[in-house]
Design an enzyme around this catalytic site. Structure first.
Site, mmCIF file in Angstrom:
data_model
loop_
_atom_site.group_PDB
_atom_site.id
_atom_site.type_symbol
_atom_site.label_atom_id
_atom_site.label_comp_id
_atom_site.label_asym_id
_atom_site.label_seq_id
_atom_site.Cartn_x
_atom_site.Cartn_y
_atom_site.Cartn_z
ATOM 1 N N ASN A 1 45.441 -44.859 -50.118
ATOM 2 C CA ASN A 1 44.780 -46.072 -49.620
ATOM 3 C C ASN A 1 43.271 -45.952 -49.796
ATOM 4 O OD1 ASN A 1 43.596 -44.866 -47.137
ATOM 5 N ND2 ASN A 1 45.756 -44.522 -46.678
ATOM 6 N N ASP B 1 54.627 -40.302 -37.564
ATOM 7 C CA ASP B 1 53.373 -40.822 -37.009
ATOM 8 C C ASP B 1 52.652 -39.698 -36.244
ATOM 9 O OD1 ASP B 1 51.431 -42.111 -35.287
ATOM 10 O OD2 ASP B 1 52.384 -43.994 -35.872
ATOM 11 N N LYS C 1 49.346 -51.471 -30.356
ATOM 12 C CA LYS C 1 49.384 -50.049 -30.737
ATOM 13 C C LYS C 1 49.017 -49.150 -29.571
ATOM 14 C CE LYS C 1 48.587 -50.844 -35.498
ATOM 15 N NZ LYS C 1 47.675 -50.955 -36.623
ATOM 16 N N ASP D 1 51.795 -44.779 -44.080
ATOM 17 C CA ASP D 1 52.948 -45.134 -43.252
ATOM 18 C C ASP D 1 54.255 -44.798 -43.979
ATOM 19 O OD1 ASP D 1 51.541 -46.040 -41.064
ATOM 20 O OD2 ASP D 1 51.303 -48.058 -41.872
ATOM 21 N N LYS E 1 52.002 -46.657 -28.596
ATOM 22 C CA LYS E 1 51.825 -45.221 -28.837
ATOM 23 C C LYS E 1 51.331 -44.485 -27.583
ATOM 24 C CE LYS E 1 50.843 -45.972 -33.773
ATOM 25 N NZ LYS E 1 50.287 -45.423 -35.005
ATOM 26 N N LYS F 1 56.778 -35.582 -64.892
ATOM 27 C CA LYS F 1 56.051 -36.848 -65.003
ATOM 28 C C LYS F 1 57.031 -37.961 -65.411
ATOM 29 C CE LYS F 1 52.385 -38.941 -67.634
ATOM 30 N NZ LYS F 1 51.671 -38.871 -68.903
ATOM 31 N N PHE G 1 42.978 -45.284 -33.986
ATOM 32 C CA PHE G 1 42.218 -46.318 -34.686
ATOM 33 C C PHE G 1 43.194 -47.394 -35.147
ATOM 34 C CE2 PHE G 1 37.737 -45.341 -35.809
ATOM 35 C CZ PHE G 1 37.600 -44.205 -35.020
#
Ligand code: CTP
Length: 420
Positions: free
Chosen positions: A217, A313, A345, A286, A349, A296, A331
């Site tokens: 990401n 998580d 969240k 995630d 959590k 490859k 965050f």
């Protein structure tokens, strides 16, 4: 009313060690800047340093005789080396050569400077300076790790043109940067998180598809690194678990590099129970490819389907630790319904606090500034657009306030039972 300007190092005793690197030519300026901040500076030089810059220069700028020899009877009679080691609030070696680092890592004390380093209980700060090949040599890298693990702080080295004509990491940090680090250290000694153990994760993770490809990401790691820096500035002992990023480790922070979400999970859970505060700033994947191809993948087909499976998580696992659970901060990077998703969240959590920020086109990832809303059970604080470093300081201040409230069972505490 008269404003009395106090230096930020007023009353501090700084023992400055100078070893034999060419960067010693910058050290008289360092002495001057330390004294400008109100510090009292005593200089100890190695034999090699005396070949680079005359001790007379340091005597003039520090206002005290320079010590060079363990066997100098006259100097020992004036202030013995053990007395000098006790006198210091902080020992700084700038420049610190590869040789001095090796001696310190091995606990050897063949001269006055290394003897003082063994004899003192004051924090030790090194500003390394050497040719880039020496800095990246495995022996120096190992010595650095050994010293960092013992709590020795490093300022730099910086990258750039070197005295030898080559370019790379190994230049001594500028005197202004060394002074800034020492000011930070002095202020941290009575900072809001003095002595607390803080564990921070930062950066993205990479989930392998085959030996050459991965899914990842846009996280740059800047926010997490700034949080680690701010926690260290506030006096915490900080361990930073970083995904693949290209950012220098903040001074005084212990860093561990990982790559995948599974590695981040393992590294974090191995340390979380020993932390007082956990801050999950990493953008952990995630999902990861369910199967990693051994070879490859060749482009034989028109389409390629990746079967993705959920990653464990990390944040939820830390929050759910049955005993020794740290104060847990997450965050939430959201593109829409910022507070709604973040509050969800926080509750799902079981967190003590969540930092919610907006991401998307020109927002959040890989930028130097950001805004955020800090949410905790029963409270919130908004931080307007500012630099990530300043935002991190605000986050740490809020965490420190909530952590103390939770630890002392304050009225606005989070309901967390084991904050101490
Ligand atoms: N996080 C984590 N481990 C994961 C995924 C996320 O520790 N495998 C942590 C991040 O470090 C961050 C927080 O969880 O502190 C936010 O993660 P996010 O992926 O946004 O939360 P989700 O619960 O996955 O919610 P959603 O997918 O709805 O955005």
């Amino acid at each position: 009313m008269y404003a009395i300007s106090m230096g930020r190092l007023t009353g501090k005793h700084i023992l400055l060690g100078i070893s034999g690197g060419i960067a010693a030519y910058k050290s008289p300026d360092l002495v001057r800047r330390l004294r400008d901040q109100g510090a009292e500076v005593r200089v100890v030089m190695t034999q090699g340093a005396g070949r680079m810059v005359s001790p007379t220069v340091f005597q003039a700028v520090s206002g005290h005789p320079v010590r060079r020899d363990l066997w100098d009877e006259q100097a020992e009679a004036a202030m013995g080396h053990i007395e000098l080691a006790r006198w210091a609030n902080c020992v700084v070696i700038a420049p610190a050569t590869a040789h001095v680092m090796a001696l310190l890592a091995s606990g050897l004390a063949p001269d006055l400077l290394t003897t003082l380093c063994l004899a003192t209980t004051a924090p030790l700060v090194l500003a390394p300076a050497m040719n880039h090949a020496m800095w990246t040599h495995p022996a120096t890298r190992d010595n650095r790790s050994v010293l960092a693990a013992r709590g020795v702080r490093f300022v730099g080295p910086a990258e750039g043109a070197q005295a030898c004509g080559e370019t790379g990491p190994g230049r001594m940090s500028e005197p202004a940067d060394i002074v800034a680090a020492l000011v930070g250290l002095a202020e941290a000694a009575d900072g809001a998180l003095a002595g607390q153990r803080v564990l921070v994760t930062a950066g993205p993770t990479r989930e392998p598809i085959d030996p050459v490809r991965f899914v990842s990401n846009r996280s740059s790691g800047k926010m997490g690194f700034a949080v680690a820096q701010a926690a260290s500035e506030a006096g915490a002992r900080v361990t930073l678990i970083a995904g693949p990023v290209h950012i220098a480790t903040p001074p005084g922070v212990e860093r561990l590099d990982v790559e995948s979400a599974a590695e981040m999970y393992e590294a974090t859970l191995a340390r979380a129970a020993r932390a007082d505060i956990y801050i999950g700033a990493a953008a952990v994947s995630d999902y990861r490819p369910g199967r990693i191809a051994d070879q490859k993948i060749k482009k034989k087909t028109e389409t390629l389907d990746l079967h993705m499976v959920k990653c464990a998580d990390v944040l939820a696992a830390v929050s759910a630790l049955p005993r020794e659970r740290p104060f847990t901060v997450g965050f939430a990077a959201e593109t829409e319904k910022l507070e709604e998703h973040a509050l969800d969240k926080l509750q799902r959590k079981g967190l003590d606090m969540i930092v919610a920020n907006r991401v998307g086109a020109n927002l959040g990832f890989d930028r130097d500034d950001n805004s955020a809303v800090l949410l905790w059970p029963g409270g919130r604080e908004e931080v307007a657009q500012t630099s990530k470093v300043e935002l991190a300081r605000r986050i740490i201040a809020a965490i420190a306030a909530r952590y103390v409230a939770a630890a002392t069972g304050g009225a606005s505490a989070t309901g967390r039972s084991n904050a101490s």
